[in-house]
Write a protein that holds these residues in place. Sequence first.
Motif, short mmCIF file in Angstrom:
data_model
loop_
_atom_site.label_atom_id
_atom_site.label_comp_id
_atom_site.label_asym_id
_atom_site.label_seq_id
_atom_site.Cartn_x
_atom_site.Cartn_y
_atom_site.Cartn_z
N GLY A 196 30.52 -17.21 -69.90
CA GLY A 196 30.38 -18.65 -69.72
C GLY A 196 30.71 -19.40 -70.99
N GLY A 197 31.61 -18.81 -71.80
CA GLY A 197 31.80 -19.28 -73.16
C GLY A 197 32.74 -20.43 -73.37
N HIS A 198 33.51 -20.84 -72.35
CA HIS A 198 34.43 -21.94 -72.54
C HIS A 198 33.67 -23.25 -72.73
CE1 HIS A 198 36.70 -18.94 -70.09
NE2 HIS A 198 37.62 -19.21 -70.99
N GLY A 199 34.05 -24.00 -73.76
CA GLY A 199 33.42 -25.28 -74.00
C GLY A 199 32.29 -25.26 -75.00
N LEU A 200 31.97 -24.09 -75.55
CA LEU A 200 30.85 -23.99 -76.50
C LEU A 200 31.30 -23.94 -77.95
CD1 LEU A 200 28.65 -21.40 -74.55
CD2 LEU A 200 28.30 -23.87 -74.76
N GLY A 201 32.58 -23.88 -78.20
CA GLY A 201 33.12 -23.81 -79.55
C GLY A 201 34.49 -23.17 -79.49
N VAL A 202 35.18 -23.14 -80.62
CA VAL A 202 36.49 -22.50 -80.69
C VAL A 202 36.31 -21.08 -81.23
CG1 VAL A 202 38.83 -22.60 -81.62
CG2 VAL A 202 37.57 -24.72 -81.18
N VAL A 203 36.62 -20.10 -80.43
CA VAL A 203 36.52 -18.71 -80.86
C VAL A 203 37.75 -18.37 -81.70
CG1 VAL A 203 36.45 -16.30 -80.12
CG2 VAL A 203 35.16 -18.04 -78.86
N THR A 204 37.52 -17.95 -82.94
CA THR A 204 38.63 -17.62 -83.84
C THR A 204 38.88 -16.11 -83.93
OG1 THR A 204 37.14 -17.63 -85.75
CG2 THR A 204 38.28 -19.69 -85.21
N ALA A 205 37.89 -15.30 -83.55
CA ALA A 205 38.07 -13.85 -83.53
C ALA A 205 36.94 -13.23 -82.72
CB ALA A 205 38.08 -13.26 -84.94
N MET A 206 37.19 -12.01 -82.27
CA MET A 206 36.20 -11.31 -81.45
C MET A 206 36.30 -9.82 -81.73
SD MET A 206 36.01 -11.43 -77.27
CE MET A 206 35.47 -13.15 -77.22
N GLU A 207 35.16 -9.16 -81.85
CA GLU A 207 35.12 -7.71 -81.97
C GLU A 207 34.57 -7.13 -80.66
OE1 GLU A 207 33.32 -4.10 -84.79
OE2 GLU A 207 32.55 -6.15 -84.96
N PHE A 208 35.21 -6.08 -80.18
CA PHE A 208 34.80 -5.51 -78.89
C PHE A 208 35.03 -4.01 -78.90
CE2 PHE A 208 38.96 -7.49 -78.77
CZ PHE A 208 39.79 -6.44 -78.42
N GLY A 209 34.32 -3.33 -78.01
CA GLY A 209 34.42 -1.89 -77.91
C GLY A 209 35.68 -1.45 -77.19
N LEU A 210 36.15 -0.26 -77.55
CA LEU A 210 37.25 0.41 -76.87
C LEU A 210 36.71 1.61 -76.12
CD1 LEU A 210 39.81 0.35 -79.83
CD2 LEU A 210 39.72 -1.24 -77.89
N VAL A 211 37.41 2.05 -75.12
CA VAL A 211 36.94 3.17 -74.30
C VAL A 211 37.90 4.35 -74.45
CG1 VAL A 211 35.76 1.67 -72.68
CG2 VAL A 211 38.14 2.32 -72.24
N PRO A 212 37.39 5.59 -74.29
CA PRO A 212 38.21 6.79 -74.52
C PRO A 212 39.11 7.11 -73.33
CG PRO A 212 35.98 7.43 -73.94
CD PRO A 212 35.97 5.92 -74.04
N VAL A 213 40.14 6.31 -73.17
CA VAL A 213 41.11 6.51 -72.09
C VAL A 213 42.51 6.55 -72.70
CG1 VAL A 213 42.11 5.57 -69.98
CG2 VAL A 213 39.65 5.40 -70.38
N ALA A 214 43.18 7.67 -72.55
CA ALA A 214 44.54 7.82 -73.09
C ALA A 214 45.59 7.87 -71.99
CB ALA A 214 44.64 9.08 -73.94
N ARG A 215 45.15 8.18 -70.75
CA ARG A 215 46.10 8.31 -69.64
C ARG A 215 45.43 7.92 -68.35
NH1 ARG A 215 43.38 10.90 -66.24
NH2 ARG A 215 45.27 11.50 -65.10
N LEU A 216 46.25 7.70 -67.33
CA LEU A 216 45.77 7.31 -66.01
C LEU A 216 46.60 8.02 -64.95
CD1 LEU A 216 45.59 3.39 -66.18
CD2 LEU A 216 43.63 4.93 -66.05
N TYR A 217 46.03 8.09 -63.76
CA TYR A 217 46.81 8.35 -62.56
C TYR A 217 46.86 7.01 -61.84
CZ TYR A 217 47.98 9.85 -57.82
OH TYR A 217 48.58 9.99 -56.59
N GLY A 218 48.05 6.47 -61.66
CA GLY A 218 48.11 5.15 -61.05
C GLY A 218 49.51 4.73 -60.67
#
Length: 530
Positions: A196-218
């Motif tokens: 719900g973050g739109h309108g609360l300020g200007v986001v200049t950067a974000m840190e987020f987690g990565l997941v251990p996925v190197a390949r897919l069947y798709g």
Amino acid sequence: MRLPASSAAGRPTALAELVRQTRGPVLVPGDEGYDAERSGFQRAYRHRPDVIVGAECAGDVVAAVRFARAQGLPVAVQATGHGLSAATDGGLLISTRRMAGVRVDAAARTARAEAGVVWGQVVEVAAPHGLAPLNGSSPGVGVISYTLGGGVGVLARTYGFAADQVRSVDLVTADARQLHVTADSDPELFRALLGGGHGLGVVTAMEFGLVPVARLYGGQLVFGGEQIDAAPAAYLDWTATVPDELTSSLALIAYPDLPQLPEPLRGRYLAQIRIAYTGSAEEGERLVAPLRAVGPRVSDELREMPYADSHTIHRDPSDPHAYDGDNALLSGLDAAALHRVAALTGPDAPTMCVLQLNHLGGAMAKRGGPEQAAGSVGHRDARFALRLLSPLPGAEAGADLDADTGGGLGADGPGADDLGADGPGADGPGSGEVSSEGPDAALATVRALHAEALAAVAPWRIGRSVNFLFGSHGERPDAAEVARSVHDADEHRRLAGLKAHHDPENVFRFHPSGAAAADRTPAAATTVHG
């Protein structure tokens, strides 16, 4: 000194000071580069600000917000412009496309992305480490606003919303302060930003987690002809049998008979089932067997692939175009209702409409990420997202729709993954097809079609996703209802209170329909940004 070639209405001294305080360009109407800077992926609308700041760093954003407040100007923000709904007429636009820094900490399995970074960049730098972000289907969509809206991506059923992986947010507030927001530093604000973050300020950067996925069947299974009715019904039944490790969607597209389309698509009505499975290819083959049993396929592209190729599953259009879209989050759905929506939006529809049904649930239904912050993503219990998107013939750049309203906040549109799959892109209606009706009439036709189609699923409808609202929905007669539909009533009130606290003067008034305090902002200013 990068003084603008002209001065904005009586502000030459203040503009000169703004230029001295910023590293990036400061542009006003008439300057070289002004038109290119204000243009984005969504071509139905274009910003017309009094001043553009091409931010290169967080300091430029601070200077821009401080200048805007001193001059009494509202603020809009744009990186790629995928989610732009209506164009600002005046005010200040912060263009963040130059803030393109991204880095990966492989040991911590995290990434940090600046405001202008797109998902393709993150996928590229994460892949060598066997890691993946929770990106959407289009590599050209910006990271920040997609995530602020929740973010429904390629791995959503397995790992949840992109917002669930956020560790920290760097924010410039309405009073031009820089905050580093975490679950510990400000739990309420952090939670609000995640969905719900739109309108609360200007986001200049974000840190987020990565997941251990190197390949897919798709890939895709594409049906047409005699299977066009059986495939959607089979898909709907099939979704009840698959594990959380499989994320999928169904698209129904009536391709126009245009020479610029590939021959296999030209003039055909096709059902495309898109699949991303994190398990083995062998198990993937077993899981999709009921779909293949529907009958002959126009194409069958299911395969083992590196995660870096995940964007080929949907093949979203990469060329800018004009479009409008609405959606419904559903508690369930039956084959008869889906057939009704397909009939309304298919080849006999009054205008082209791409129907996409996303299978939700799995990890998306579970609250809490690495920081155990529940976030504010609405309607997590939804089983499906029904998305409708139509090109707007005659509404390309240079023929903008109403331009008396504005963009918004964040670094990109609200996770605007165009439905694509070779759908309404630069080769479809709205870019090269001449419409017999003007842009306003085209929009009215599209809105009426979408409303009729969504009415067919009313018994299951529980709300909307802000990520899939495309267009100037803040100008609709039912704009307040649209805003309230993104969150439940208690969450909407809570977000409105935080908006009033953090931006009491409504500096950031140009934000997506459904964002915090959307119903207290004049309807003409409650619009999706890019």
